[in-house]
Design an enzyme around this catalytic site. Structure first.
Site, short mmCIF file in Angstrom:
data_model
loop_
_atom_site.label_atom_id
_atom_site.label_comp_id
_atom_site.label_asym_id
_atom_site.label_seq_id
_atom_site.Cartn_x
_atom_site.Cartn_y
_atom_site.Cartn_z
CD GLU A 131 -1.42 -2.35 1.99
OE1 GLU A 131 -2.27 -3.11 2.50
OE2 GLU A 131 -0.18 -2.53 2.09
CB ALA A 138 1.51 35.72 -13.29
NE ARG A 195 -6.18 39.96 -6.33
CZ ARG A 195 -6.16 40.86 -7.32
NH1 ARG A 195 -7.30 41.40 -7.74
NH2 ARG A 195 -5.02 41.19 -7.89
N GLY A 239 9.44 41.18 -6.38
CA GLY A 239 10.56 40.43 -5.85
C GLY A 239 11.26 41.07 -4.68
#
Length: 558
Positions: free
Chosen positions: A70, A136, A166, A273
């Site tokens: 399993e 993105a 959001r 960033g």
């Protein structure tokens, strides 16, 4: 035998999809035979994990002392286990206390249950809200062109997923660069319901005077900054209804601790960033959602999703765990955790251990009881707790209000002879949640002050008192809960409502806590130093006169 990984029960295959499921069981028997001669004294055992007709994982007991079938099958299938079915040639076994075989089959289902409440688990364990970093980027790792232009990297389908993220968050965080470059609104755009708070982190307040985030008519905005930064700009923001919170040293960790104090559960970081890097370094980012678009933009100066982390070797790279891959339109969504889901198995100290930690604590100690969110231990005291009220209107007609907050917000407009005011009342009354009712009432009060009843400032305490008295009179268990706090000071712990709440440092008036203590005294039949007059309209003048309410709020150690 088939064992559903989406539930905790096993069923013998005998009815629907017989031939398909029988085929999977035959396959389990075939691979089980591979262990013949190696497993003695254990039986030959095979496991197949499938989604419909597709086999996503297999395993067999190779020899005694090796991984059970399993567990091998689950490890082979990985994330594809979720919603799948395990097929075995015999019942999963427990051998002399070894529960590995059974636990392997339920592990993915258990993980799914934990993931549903991951924000709550992380918040409880880490003492900061659950934080998700979302970005993105193009296929070559850029979140914008060298010029800064970024509309749009991802597809419409991906942007719809972002709106969903959001809507599941208490607040969204961006940096000053995002405000200056993109002028975002940061709305959920899903047609009502929950709208997250917008938070801007800016050390110097080098921000535009006009920005979409300064429009607080629909949702609140907070600007977090360094103490003493541009006082004139702080006043400008305050005049627009934007809350400014100063920090001695602005950093992600302190901002998250502040959000924790405000009761936030989940935070979505949509920053660039330069802010994402310190947030990751400070350990407050728990999960990452990266939407990767099949585009290449190039550019040596084009920004990337995460800034400098101080790593110089690939072996230092942070590795995501429980990684998932999903196709969203033309994009690929990669998500995973930077930190494992915490183990919250409680460790309960003994009586002796408790006394050793604090020998002064006894069950009879007077306490200060804080309440704020509806899920707190005393959350039933909150206006947002879901207890409907049955009260008469000005014409003696009984009406049902979904919560105290619905009743309170609607009564800002009761008695105003204007069809718009009556529409406002109905809109608030039909709000799906107390949060939505509060947001609607505050927005209308700000945008249309002429619709607010002229005596509201003097009447609002009396309105609240009537709603609370109804609530704690018609629900016996709430009445018992209130009476059980006798001798304790009740403080509504909202850090930013300085009228109904106690404020962050005890500077608030705590009128909600005062009203509850007054009600408690009345229910207990205690004699008050100054009885509230028969005319309930004078409640606001008499409420501060009771002995029980004479509390030096600023001395309360939060």
């Amino acid at each position: 035998m088939a064992f559903s990984l989406g539930a905790f029960s096993a069923t013998i295959v005998c009815k629907s999809n017989y031939s398909l499921e029988a085929g999977h069981i035959r396959r389990a028997a075939e691979i089980a035979d591979k262990s013949a001669g190696f497993t003695s004294p254990h039986p030959n055992f095979g496991c197949v994990i499938a989604v419909g007709s597709k086999v996503v994982g297999e395993g067999f007991l190779y020899a005694q002392g090796t991984k059970c079938a399993e567990l091998q099958a689950v490890e082979s299938a990985g994330e594809l286990c979720r919603g799948a079915t395990a097929y075995l040639n015999m019942e999963p076994g427990d051998c002399h206390g070894d529960h590995t075989s059974v636990s392997s089959l339920i592990q993915e289902a258990l993980k799914s249950c934990l993931l549903v409440n991951a924000p709550l688990i992380y918040r409880a364990a880490c003492q900061v809200p659950f934080s998700v970093l979302k970005y993105a980027m193009t296929l070559d790792g850029k979140i914008a062109a060298s010029s800064g232009h970024a509309s749009w990297i991802s597809s419409k389908e991906s942007r719809s997923r972002v709106f969903e993220l959001r809507g599941r968050s208490n607040a969204i965080i961006v940096g000053g660069n995002t405000v200056r470059r993109d002028n975002p609104r940061l709305t959920a755009r899903h047609g009502g319901g929950h709208l997250p708070i917008r938070i801007v982190m800016s050390q110097t307040l080098n921000l535009p005077e006009v920005a979409n985030l300064w429009d607080t008519s629909d949702v609140h905005t907070i600007v977090a900054t360094q103490r003493g930064a541009k006082k004139s700009f702080q006043k400008l923001l305050a005049s627009k209804g934007v809350e400014v919170v100063e920090f001695d040293i602005l950093n992600p960790r302190d901002v998250m601790e502040h959000c924790y104090d405000r009761g936030y559960l989940s935070i979505l970081w949509e920053c660039g960033g330069s802010l994402a890097a310190p947030a990751i370094s400070s350990g407050v980012i728990h999960k990452v959602y990266a939407f990767v678009a099949p585009k290449i933009i190039g550019g040596e100066g084009a920004p990337s999703p995460v800034g400098e982390l101080g790593m110089v070797e690939m072996s230092q790279a942070l590795k995501l765990i429980d990684v998932s891959y999903e196709k969203v339109g033309p994009d690929i969504l990669i998500s995973g955790f930077l930190q494992p889901i915490p183990d919250l198995t409680p460790i309960i100290p003994s009586v002796n251990e408790t006394s050793a930690i604090d020998p002064t604590v006894t069950p009879d100690d007077a306490r200060i009881l804080f309440f704020y969110k509806a899920w707190d231990p005393y959350g039933a005291f909150s206006n947002f707790s879901p207890y409907p009220l049955h009260m008469t209107d000005e014409n003696g007609v009984y009406l049902t209000w979904p919560s105290v907050e619905h009743y309170y917000q609607a009564h800002k407009f009761i008695g105003v002879n204007d069809p718009l005011a009556r529409d406002c009342i109905e809109k608030i009354k039909s709000s799906k949640s107390p949060e939505e009712a509060a947001r609607e009432g505050r927005k209308i009060q700000k945008q249309c002050p002429d619709l607010v009843r002229p005596d509201w400032e003097t009447a609002k305490i009396d309105v609240m008192y009537k709603a609370l008295k109804c609530k704690f009179s018609i629900y016996p268990h709430l009445n018992s809960l209130l009476l059980s706090t006798a001798g304790s000071v009740l403080v509504e712990a909202s850090p930013y409502d300085l009228f109904w709440g106690g404020g962050r440092e005890g500077e608030g008036l705590n009128y909600l806590g005062r009203l509850l203590m007054q009600l408690r005294s009345e229910f207990l039949g205690e004699s008050l130093t100054s009885r509230v007059t028969q005319d309930r309209g004078s409640t606001s003048q008499n409420i501060t006169k009771t002995n029980e309410i004479q509390v030096p709020w600023k001395l309360i150690n939060r």
